[in-house]
Scaffold this motif. Sequence first.
Motif, mmCIF file in Angstrom:
data_model
loop_
_atom_site.group_PDB
_atom_site.id
_atom_site.type_symbol
_atom_site.label_atom_id
_atom_site.label_comp_id
_atom_site.label_asym_id
_atom_site.label_seq_id
_atom_site.Cartn_x
_atom_site.Cartn_y
_atom_site.Cartn_z
ATOM 1 N N VAL A 1 0.850 -1.184 0.000
ATOM 2 C CA VAL A 1 0.000 0.000 0.000
ATOM 3 C C VAL A 1 0.888 1.237 0.000
ATOM 4 O O VAL A 1 1.919 1.279 0.671
ATOM 5 N N ASP A 2 0.504 2.210 -0.783
ATOM 6 C CA ASP A 2 1.161 3.509 -0.823
ATOM 7 C C ASP A 2 0.213 4.481 -0.133
ATOM 8 O O ASP A 2 -0.873 4.758 -0.659
ATOM 9 N N LEU A 3 0.598 4.957 1.049
ATOM 10 C CA LEU A 3 -0.267 5.821 1.843
ATOM 11 C C LEU A 3 0.129 7.283 1.668
ATOM 12 O O LEU A 3 1.298 7.590 1.431
ATOM 13 N N PRO A 4 -0.833 8.198 1.802
ATOM 14 C CA PRO A 4 -0.527 9.620 1.641
ATOM 15 C C PRO A 4 0.281 10.149 2.828
ATOM 16 O O PRO A 4 0.315 9.541 3.902
ATOM 17 N N ALA A 5 0.906 11.289 2.637
ATOM 18 C CA ALA A 5 1.685 11.923 3.702
ATOM 19 C C ALA A 5 0.760 12.686 4.650
ATOM 20 O O ALA A 5 -0.181 13.355 4.219
ATOM 21 N N VAL A 6 1.041 12.562 5.945
ATOM 22 C CA VAL A 6 0.295 13.326 6.941
ATOM 23 C C VAL A 6 0.502 14.815 6.652
ATOM 24 O O VAL A 6 1.601 15.258 6.321
ATOM 25 N N GLY A 7 -0.583 15.585 6.752
ATOM 26 C CA GLY A 7 -0.529 17.021 6.491
ATOM 27 C C GLY A 7 -0.931 17.400 5.078
ATOM 28 O O GLY A 7 -1.137 18.570 4.781
#
Length: 124
Positions: free
Chosen positions: A38-44
């Motif tokens: 899984v490629d997760l988005p960056a926090v913020g």
Amino acid sequence: MSIKFSKEHEWINAANPQAAVVGITVHAQDALGDVVFVDLPAVGTTFKQGDITGVVESVKAAADVYMPVTGEIVEVNEALRADPSLANSDPLNAGWFFKVKLSDPSQLDGLMDETAYGDFAANS
């Protein structure tokens, strides 16, 4: 508040609009097969409703993960990054993808409830 579903096969639990939980549906993980990455988005990072937030890869295919509502990513599921199979074994709980701070809670009204999504998924 109950879980809502998108036409792109994401679910969102917005019981806490400051950290609504988002993941892929049982239907989506069934269609994908065994999830291996899984490629997760960056926090913020802030996304608009419908934006691609990441990718889920399985032994059969890769699929984009879409943002069901506009908002800012406030947390990602590091356990999922370490063990992508959680998306298969527990997609509605331990296999969540990220949490989002809702910018416009009224967008939830445009998503499907469980019954409507069940009908949609059965016919898609």
